[in-house]
Design a protein around this motif. Sequence first.
Motif, mmCIF file in Angstrom:
data_model
loop_
_atom_site.group_PDB
_atom_site.id
_atom_site.type_symbol
_atom_site.label_atom_id
_atom_site.label_comp_id
_atom_site.label_asym_id
_atom_site.label_seq_id
_atom_site.Cartn_x
_atom_site.Cartn_y
_atom_site.Cartn_z
ATOM 1 N N CYS A 13 0.725 -1.218 -0.124
ATOM 2 C CA CYS A 13 -0.079 -0.138 -0.016
ATOM 3 C C CYS A 13 0.973 1.331 0.227
ATOM 4 O O CYS A 13 2.036 1.151 0.186
ATOM 5 N N LYS A 14 0.356 2.361 -0.465
ATOM 6 C CA LYS A 14 1.011 3.783 -0.203
ATOM 7 C C LYS A 14 0.247 4.579 0.383
ATOM 8 O O LYS A 14 -1.173 4.673 0.446
ATOM 9 N N MET A 15 0.910 5.551 1.369
ATOM 10 C CA MET A 15 0.186 6.484 2.107
ATOM 11 C C MET A 15 0.778 7.916 1.895
ATOM 12 O O MET A 15 1.830 7.989 1.789
ATOM 13 N N THR A 16 -0.222 8.691 2.253
ATOM 14 C CA THR A 16 0.269 10.229 2.254
ATOM 15 C C THR A 16 -0.344 10.651 3.639
ATOM 16 O O THR A 16 -1.148 10.448 4.370
ATOM 17 N N ILE A 17 0.609 11.419 4.430
ATOM 18 C CA ILE A 17 0.395 11.601 5.698
ATOM 19 C C ILE A 17 0.149 13.249 5.740
ATOM 20 O O ILE A 17 0.957 14.052 5.323
ATOM 21 N N ARG A 18 -1.064 13.473 6.365
ATOM 22 C CA ARG A 18 -1.457 14.879 6.391
ATOM 23 C C ARG A 18 -1.234 15.257 7.824
ATOM 24 O O ARG A 18 -2.228 14.296 8.740
ATOM 25 N N ARG A 19 -1.341 16.537 8.334
ATOM 26 C CA ARG A 19 -1.119 16.806 9.703
ATOM 27 C C ARG A 19 -1.646 18.282 9.928
ATOM 28 O O ARG A 19 -1.646 19.296 8.960
ATOM 29 N N CYS A 20 -2.489 18.231 10.925
ATOM 30 C CA CYS A 20 -3.345 19.714 11.266
ATOM 31 C C CYS A 20 -2.260 20.383 11.666
ATOM 32 O O CYS A 20 -1.370 20.283 12.646
ATOM 33 N N ALA A 21 -1.985 21.694 11.061
ATOM 34 C CA ALA A 21 -0.938 22.713 11.426
ATOM 35 C C ALA A 21 -1.531 23.944 11.671
ATOM 36 O O ALA A 21 -2.305 24.392 10.684
ATOM 37 N N SER A 22 -0.951 24.949 12.485
ATOM 38 C CA SER A 22 -1.204 26.212 12.372
ATOM 39 C C SER A 22 -0.633 27.094 11.547
ATOM 40 O O SER A 22 0.676 26.886 11.246
ATOM 41 N N ILE A 23 -1.451 27.949 10.698
ATOM 42 C CA ILE A 23 -0.646 28.696 9.584
ATOM 43 C C ILE A 23 -1.234 30.193 9.787
ATOM 44 O O ILE A 23 -2.483 30.245 10.007
ATOM 45 N N THR A 28 -3.098 39.408 7.760
ATOM 46 C CA THR A 28 -4.180 39.868 8.778
ATOM 47 C C THR A 28 -3.819 39.554 10.113
ATOM 48 O O THR A 28 -4.545 39.959 11.035
ATOM 49 N N GLY A 29 -2.630 38.512 10.473
ATOM 50 C CA GLY A 29 -2.325 38.333 11.627
ATOM 51 C C GLY A 29 -3.091 37.274 12.253
ATOM 52 O O GLY A 29 -2.954 36.889 13.638
ATOM 53 N N VAL A 30 -4.071 36.775 11.530
ATOM 54 C CA VAL A 30 -5.010 35.657 12.159
ATOM 55 C C VAL A 30 -4.187 34.249 12.040
ATOM 56 O O VAL A 30 -3.656 34.068 10.834
ATOM 57 N N THR A 31 -4.286 33.396 12.683
ATOM 58 C CA THR A 31 -3.826 32.101 12.718
ATOM 59 C C THR A 31 -4.816 31.034 12.506
ATOM 60 O O THR A 31 -6.048 31.102 13.199
ATOM 61 N N ASP A 32 -4.926 30.358 11.424
ATOM 62 C CA ASP A 32 -6.027 29.366 11.031
ATOM 63 C C ASP A 32 -5.333 27.989 11.139
ATOM 64 O O ASP A 32 -4.067 27.806 11.299
ATOM 65 N N PHE A 33 -5.889 26.860 11.221
ATOM 66 C CA PHE A 33 -5.658 25.635 11.419
ATOM 67 C C PHE A 33 -5.943 24.980 10.082
ATOM 68 O O PHE A 33 -7.174 24.910 9.652
ATOM 69 N N ASP A 34 -5.090 24.123 9.421
ATOM 70 C CA ASP A 34 -5.285 23.416 8.138
ATOM 71 C C ASP A 34 -4.909 21.894 8.337
ATOM 72 O O ASP A 34 -3.741 21.718 8.589
ATOM 73 N N GLU A 35 -5.843 21.098 8.200
ATOM 74 C CA GLU A 35 -5.635 19.816 8.419
ATOM 75 C C GLU A 35 -5.001 19.082 7.123
ATOM 76 O O GLU A 35 -4.619 17.986 7.017
ATOM 77 N N ASN A 36 -4.870 20.010 6.255
ATOM 78 C CA ASN A 36 -4.297 19.487 4.713
ATOM 79 C C ASN A 36 -2.849 19.759 4.412
ATOM 80 O O ASN A 36 -2.443 19.688 3.281
ATOM 81 N N VAL A 37 -2.149 19.941 5.509
ATOM 82 C CA VAL A 37 -0.679 19.990 5.199
ATOM 83 C C VAL A 37 -0.113 18.646 4.804
ATOM 84 O O VAL A 37 -0.035 17.803 5.818
#
Length: 116
Positions: A13-23, A28-37
Amino acid sequence: MTEADILALTYFCKMTIRRCASIKNEETGVTDFDENVVIVEDIPCAVNGNVPNITDTDITSSISVFELYCRPNIDLQVGDILDITLENGNIETFIASKPFPHLSHLQTNLTLKERY
């Protein structure tokens, strides 16, 4: 050839690992969370089918648990989202539990991200 190399020969099998990261948005100075990193892509692995659930209640019996095996040097963390292309070509999305490192491989339980 090491034991890890020998076991890796069984990873179909083959896997891609995604992790939630704050960006942080610099404008704007706003920090968002992205689970598609994406952390890594096309990592060989093996997925063991449905592992029996130890606590079998009405709720937990509907949760499928799988086991993942990969090389011990893979950066895998609790809560990582794994897009795994199975041997039959189907792609399933899982959430990783706490990895257990061995000298020859890394082992962790997985749950399907979407319940069927």
